[in-house]
Design a protein around this motif. Structure first.
Motif, PDB file in Angstrom:
ATOM      1  N   ASP A  71      51.739  33.427 -39.594  1.00  0.00           N
ATOM      2  CA  ASP A  71      52.057  33.190 -38.193  1.00  0.00           C
ATOM      3  C   ASP A  71      51.724  34.416 -37.345  1.00  0.00           C
ATOM      4  O   ASP A  71      51.136  34.308 -36.275  1.00  0.00           O
ATOM      5  N   ASP A  72      52.103  35.560 -37.866  1.00  0.00           N
ATOM      6  CA  ASP A  72      51.898  36.832 -37.152  1.00  0.00           C
ATOM      7  C   ASP A  72      50.418  37.117 -36.867  1.00  0.00           C
ATOM      8  O   ASP A  72      50.080  37.622 -35.798  1.00  0.00           O
ATOM      9  N   LEU A  73      49.584  36.825 -37.837  1.00  0.00           N
ATOM     10  CA  LEU A  73      48.142  37.080 -37.675  1.00  0.00           C
ATOM     11  C   LEU A  73      47.465  35.900 -36.967  1.00  0.00           C
ATOM     12  O   LEU A  73      46.297  35.990 -36.596  1.00  0.00           O
ATOM     13  N   GLY A  74      48.218  34.798 -36.789  1.00  0.00           N
ATOM     14  CA  GLY A  74      47.650  33.618 -36.139  1.00  0.00           C
ATOM     15  C   GLY A  74      46.515  33.031 -36.955  1.00  0.00           C
ATOM     16  O   GLY A  74      45.518  32.555 -36.417  1.00  0.00           O
ATOM     17  N   LEU A  75      46.672  33.047 -38.270  1.00  0.00           N
ATOM     18  CA  LEU A  75      45.612  32.545 -39.161  1.00  0.00           C
ATOM     19  C   LEU A  75      45.420  31.038 -39.033  1.00  0.00           C
ATOM     20  O   LEU A  75      46.379  30.279 -39.066  1.00  0.00           O
ATOM     21  N   VAL A  76      44.190  30.626 -38.855  1.00  0.00           N
ATOM     22  CA  VAL A  76      43.841  29.204 -38.848  1.00  0.00           C
ATOM     23  C   VAL A  76      42.518  29.037 -39.588  1.00  0.00           C
ATOM     24  O   VAL A  76      41.733  29.987 -39.698  1.00  0.00           O
ATOM     25  N   LYS A  77      42.284  27.848 -40.107  1.00  0.00           N
ATOM     26  CA  LYS A  77      41.027  27.569 -40.825  1.00  0.00           C
ATOM     27  C   LYS A  77      39.826  27.855 -39.932  1.00  0.00           C
ATOM     28  O   LYS A  77      39.840  27.519 -38.747  1.00  0.00           O
TER      29      LYS A  77
END
Lengths: 68, 68, 68, 68, 68, 68
Positions: free
Chosen positions: F44-50
């Protein structure tokens, strides 16, 4: 017990979040919060509860260094 | 760069001891000293010197908890 | 001190080899030999010598499983 | 496959507890039980089941030493 | 031997630097170089030499993620 | 931020599987897929998305070597 790990940071447990098998324990070491990812079983075994005095223990080979 | 490691403890480099391939870097994070065991190469790459501001970075799965 | 690490394997120190900064300590845990790579400083701090009773301590997230 | 990890402790799987993403596998290495925290995916991939022969594999830099 | 470690990156050994007890082995995994810090003993045991095919093996709990 | 970790493998996020507390993130580093086991919070913190560009970061002391 005395351990070879070079880093024993004493503080107070401020949060415990249990997952299915893994728990996240947050320890306030005075100014900074350290998060430990340990087994739920360890949380029970050590009788960890919020407000308790506890240390974050880290082997020096697991510490990296960063600069800005 | 922003990293997933939960623990970034800011401080000041107080000692650097280089070995044949592995160096020990000590960072004063305010009250506590954290020792990092990193490659000599990393010390050179980051240009680490005593007195410099640096952070100890630790993945939460490498943090244990101890009680007395 | 009681630690969260799930694996504490009691045995006897059978060998200590110090390098420039890193030492290799071998512990006979009864049938098997476990090698620990720790700082020279830790060896001195714990007063490790051959023949001494000591435990190999390992966090469960550092244990892999292999099959043949 | 031959691996650099210094510690390969052969035993028998005595327990497997799967969580949401992380599983805890217990291996009886003869007198002592070693707990490994690995991915559920690895458990499936290796076809781990209770009673099976398996080894706990540990890199020496992940082994600490403790004395009483 | 089949191991639970999720990451087995096949490549070629491009450099081996032995220290007093710890060696640094560089493996070209095709475009990127991975550095492994292992014992001198492991280097000898595996018979590692430059140009040899070898894999970098990494447990997923030891992998962090960074974004810019 | 510049980090001491020797291995920073740039790629693209191809999968994110969140568990109760621990997530598995897969990064395609060009030919090989690297799996990282990190906290849900870090995702969530890094805003990771595919599809996002991200790097797998690994300390050299956490890399083993295997030969066939």
């Amino acid at each position: 017990m005395k351990i070879s790990a070079r880093n024993v940071l004493k503080g107070k447990v401020v949060d415990i979040a249990k997952g299915a098998t893994t728990a996240h324990v947050r320890i306030d070491i005075g100014g900074a919060i350290v998060t430990a990812s340990i087994t739920n079983e360890s949380v029970d075994d050590l009788g960890l509860v919020k407000g308790m005095t506890a240390s974050a223990v880290i082997k020096s080979s697991d510490v990296m260094v960063a600069v800005e």
